[in-house]
Design a protein around this motif. Structure first.
Motif, PDB file in Angstrom:
ATOM      1  N   VAL A 132       0.831  -1.202   0.000  1.00  0.00           N
ATOM      2  CA  VAL A 132       0.000   0.000   0.000  1.00  0.00           C
ATOM      3  C   VAL A 132       0.870   1.257   0.000  1.00  0.00           C
ATOM      4  O   VAL A 132       0.583   2.240  -0.699  1.00  0.00           O
ATOM      5  CB  VAL A 132      -0.954  -0.003   1.205  1.00  0.00           C
ATOM      6  CG1 VAL A 132      -1.818   1.241   1.214  1.00  0.00           C
ATOM      7  CG2 VAL A 132      -1.821  -1.245   1.177  1.00  0.00           C
ATOM      8  N   LEU A 133       1.957   1.243   0.782  1.00  0.00           N
ATOM      9  CA  LEU A 133       2.870   2.381   0.786  1.00  0.00           C
ATOM     10  C   LEU A 133       3.495   2.576  -0.588  1.00  0.00           C
ATOM     11  O   LEU A 133       3.620   3.703  -1.075  1.00  0.00           O
ATOM     12  CB  LEU A 133       3.961   2.178   1.841  1.00  0.00           C
ATOM     13  CG  LEU A 133       3.507   2.184   3.305  1.00  0.00           C
ATOM     14  CD1 LEU A 133       4.689   1.900   4.221  1.00  0.00           C
ATOM     15  CD2 LEU A 133       2.861   3.509   3.670  1.00  0.00           C
ATOM     16  N   ILE A 138       3.772   5.579  -5.693  1.00  0.00           N
ATOM     17  CA  ILE A 138       3.618   5.599  -7.149  1.00  0.00           C
ATOM     18  C   ILE A 138       2.482   6.536  -7.540  1.00  0.00           C
ATOM     19  O   ILE A 138       2.585   7.310  -8.504  1.00  0.00           O
ATOM     20  CB  ILE A 138       3.365   4.177  -7.680  1.00  0.00           C
ATOM     21  CG1 ILE A 138       4.604   3.304  -7.442  1.00  0.00           C
ATOM     22  CG2 ILE A 138       3.019   4.201  -9.164  1.00  0.00           C
ATOM     23  CD1 ILE A 138       4.416   1.851  -7.819  1.00  0.00           C
ATOM     24  N   GLY A 139       1.359   6.462  -6.784  1.00  0.00           N
ATOM     25  CA  GLY A 139       0.236   7.347  -7.076  1.00  0.00           C
ATOM     26  C   GLY A 139       0.598   8.811  -6.927  1.00  0.00           C
ATOM     27  O   GLY A 139       0.176   9.654  -7.734  1.00  0.00           O
ATOM     28  N   THR A 140       1.396   9.126  -5.903  1.00  0.00           N
ATOM     29  CA  THR A 140       1.832  10.509  -5.712  1.00  0.00           C
ATOM     30  C   THR A 140       2.707  10.973  -6.867  1.00  0.00           C
ATOM     31  O   THR A 140       2.557  12.097  -7.369  1.00  0.00           O
ATOM     32  CB  THR A 140       2.611  10.644  -4.392  1.00  0.00           C
ATOM     33  OG1 THR A 140       1.771  10.221  -3.305  1.00  0.00           O
ATOM     34  CG2 THR A 140       3.055  12.081  -4.163  1.00  0.00           C
ATOM     35  N   LYS A 141       3.615  10.087  -7.305  1.00  0.00           N
ATOM     36  CA  LYS A 141       4.478  10.434  -8.437  1.00  0.00           C
ATOM     37  C   LYS A 141       3.661  10.623  -9.705  1.00  0.00           C
ATOM     38  O   LYS A 141       3.912  11.573 -10.483  1.00  0.00           O
ATOM     39  CB  LYS A 141       5.524   9.319  -8.635  1.00  0.00           C
ATOM     40  CG  LYS A 141       6.489   9.573  -9.777  1.00  0.00           C
ATOM     41  CD  LYS A 141       7.335  10.808  -9.554  1.00  0.00           C
ATOM     42  CE  LYS A 141       8.355  10.985 -10.651  1.00  0.00           C
ATOM     43  NZ  LYS A 141       9.170  12.228 -10.482  1.00  0.00           N
ATOM     44  N   MET A 144       1.922  13.944  -9.540  1.00  0.00           N
ATOM     45  CA  MET A 144       2.849  15.034  -9.822  1.00  0.00           C
ATOM     46  C   MET A 144       3.111  15.150 -11.322  1.00  0.00           C
ATOM     47  O   MET A 144       3.169  16.253 -11.867  1.00  0.00           O
ATOM     48  CB  MET A 144       4.153  14.817  -9.059  1.00  0.00           C
ATOM     49  CG  MET A 144       4.013  14.917  -7.546  1.00  0.00           C
ATOM     50  SD  MET A 144       5.535  14.463  -6.665  1.00  0.00           S
ATOM     51  CE  MET A 144       6.692  15.680  -7.320  1.00  0.00           C
ATOM     52  N   ASN A 145       3.278  13.995 -11.987  1.00  0.00           N
ATOM     53  CA  ASN A 145       3.510  14.003 -13.433  1.00  0.00           C
ATOM     54  C   ASN A 145       2.300  14.545 -14.177  1.00  0.00           C
ATOM     55  O   ASN A 145       2.429  15.259 -15.179  1.00  0.00           O
ATOM     56  CB  ASN A 145       3.851  12.600 -13.927  1.00  0.00           C
ATOM     57  CG  ASN A 145       5.207  12.128 -13.437  1.00  0.00           C
ATOM     58  OD1 ASN A 145       6.064  12.931 -13.094  1.00  0.00           O
ATOM     59  ND2 ASN A 145       5.406  10.819 -13.397  1.00  0.00           N
ATOM     60  N   ILE A 146       1.097  14.171 -13.688  1.00  0.00           N
ATOM     61  CA  ILE A 146      -0.125  14.658 -14.332  1.00  0.00           C
ATOM     62  C   ILE A 146      -0.231  16.169 -14.186  1.00  0.00           C
ATOM     63  O   ILE A 146      -0.592  16.878 -15.132  1.00  0.00           O
ATOM     64  CB  ILE A 146      -1.362  13.960 -13.727  1.00  0.00           C
ATOM     65  CG1 ILE A 146      -1.375  12.473 -14.133  1.00  0.00           C
ATOM     66  CG2 ILE A 146      -2.647  14.645 -14.175  1.00  0.00           C
ATOM     67  CD1 ILE A 146      -2.489  11.690 -13.498  1.00  0.00           C
ATOM     68  N   ASN A 147       0.072  16.672 -12.985  1.00  0.00           N
ATOM     69  CA  ASN A 147       0.013  18.120 -12.774  1.00  0.00           C
ATOM     70  C   ASN A 147       1.010  18.852 -13.664  1.00  0.00           C
ATOM     71  O   ASN A 147       0.702  19.895 -14.248  1.00  0.00           O
ATOM     72  CB  ASN A 147       0.292  18.448 -11.305  1.00  0.00           C
ATOM     73  CG  ASN A 147      -0.833  18.012 -10.389  1.00  0.00           C
ATOM     74  OD1 ASN A 147      -1.978  17.890 -10.821  1.00  0.00           O
ATOM     75  ND2 ASN A 147      -0.523  17.776  -9.130  1.00  0.00           N
ATOM     76  N   GLU A 148       2.211  18.281 -13.763  1.00  0.00           N
ATOM     77  CA  GLU A 148       3.221  18.902 -14.621  1.00  0.00           C
ATOM     78  C   GLU A 148       2.791  18.858 -16.082  1.00  0.00           C
ATOM     79  O   GLU A 148       2.935  19.843 -16.819  1.00  0.00           O
ATOM     80  CB  GLU A 148       4.563  18.181 -14.441  1.00  0.00           C
ATOM     81  CG  GLU A 148       5.689  18.780 -15.277  1.00  0.00           C
ATOM     82  CD  GLU A 148       7.006  18.052 -15.053  1.00  0.00           C
ATOM     83  OE1 GLU A 148       7.978  18.380 -15.760  1.00  0.00           O
ATOM     84  OE2 GLU A 148       7.057  17.152 -14.186  1.00  0.00           O
ATOM     85  N   SER A 149       2.242  17.711 -16.498  1.00  0.00           N
ATOM     86  CA  SER A 149       1.789  17.576 -17.876  1.00  0.00           C
ATOM     87  C   SER A 149       0.633  18.525 -18.172  1.00  0.00           C
ATOM     88  O   SER A 149       0.554  19.106 -19.260  1.00  0.00           O
ATOM     89  CB  SER A 149       1.357  16.128 -18.140  1.00  0.00           C
ATOM     90  OG  SER A 149       0.840  15.977 -19.441  1.00  0.00           O
TER      91      SER A 149
END
Length: 273
Positions: A132-133, A138-141, A144-149
């Protein structure tokens, strides 16, 4: 053996064992083609977040029913059994092993000594939480990639929009007489009738824009190329922008009022990044 382990924090040893088990599963994956790691991650994910798994399955079922497919219950039954097994492991078996381990330690001569029961319970806890951790990281990364994109996509959309405004502005202004701020049919007949068009001649051009606009290359009587550069990084860090910077987002449009298309966004590698 257990006496030596007790000289260090047992939880460090437990985490090391859990990581070793994950690595072992990965090795078995590559040699035997059985996805042990995915199976362990699935169990751990369902243990702590069972509602998401059930919601996902119900969504798939709703899609199947909407598309005319059958309502298959085998998958839901498998999830229910897995959740039941997970709850047994987390809420019954693991506390039992830990409690038994602590009781054995209390009855022993050395209360700090950990028994095999305690190690088994502790390993189960770490194996349950670790997937789960990992999934959360991975979900946080990914987020972040989605926000940057999304920032890059938003900037490109705004750049295209402003370039289109410039293109339409220049396309009708070229046909206006010089007295009305036009070019009387030519991009070389602005201002006093002998000047080449500049971005300042266009009402849609704003020097306060978050992007930098330039006219690239030579301006002909009937066409020119406008380029927009943002402060966000582009696809290639070595890309040379028209404003002298490197690796910035850049797009361009060829403005051709005498063609039916009026404008054409450039795909040339020298003008887009």
């Amino acid at each position: 053996m257990l006496d030596k382990i007790d000289k260090i924090n047992p939880w460090f040893f437990i985490i090391a064992i859990a990581l070793a088990i994950e690595i072992l599963f990965s090795v078995l994956d590559s040699f035997h083609g059985v996805d042990f790691s995915k199976w362990v991650a699935e169990i751990g994910f369902i243990i702590l977040l069972p509602a998401l798994k059930i919601t996902g399955y119900e969504t798939i079922q709703a899609i199947n029913e909407f598309s005319g497919g059958g309502n298959v219950t085998a998958g839901f039954s498998g999830i229910a059994l897995t959740i039941g097994f997970s709850m047994f492991v987390v809420f019954i078996l693991t506390p039992f092993l830990l409690l038994k381990g602590y009781q054995q330690a209390d009855r022993s001569d050395d209360p700090k000594q950990r028994s095999l029961s305690w190690f088994a319970g502790a390993i189960l806890i770490v194996l349950s939480i670790y997937p789960v951790l990992t999934t959360s990281l991975i979900g946080t990364k990914v987020l972040m990639n989605i926000n940057e994109s999304s920032q890059h996509s938003r900037a490109l959309d705004m750049m295209r929009s402003e370039l289109m405004d410039l293109a339409f502005d220049a396309s009708y202004r070229i046909f206006l007489p010089v007295e009305l701020g036009g070019g009387d049919g030519s991009f070389h007949a602005f201002e006093d009738g002998s000047q080449t068009i500049s971005l300042e001649d266009l009402e849609s051009y704003s020097p306060d824009s978050p992007f930098e606009f330039q006219i690239h290359g030579e301006v002909s009587d009937s066409s020119f190329t406008a380029v927009a550069v943002s402060d966000l990084p582009g696809k290639s860090a070595d890309f040379e922008n028209v404003n002298g910077e490197t690796g910035r987002q850049q797009i361009s449009v060829e403005i051709t009022p005498y063609d039916e298309s009026i404008y054409r966004f450039q795909n040339s590698a020298t003008l887009s990044n």
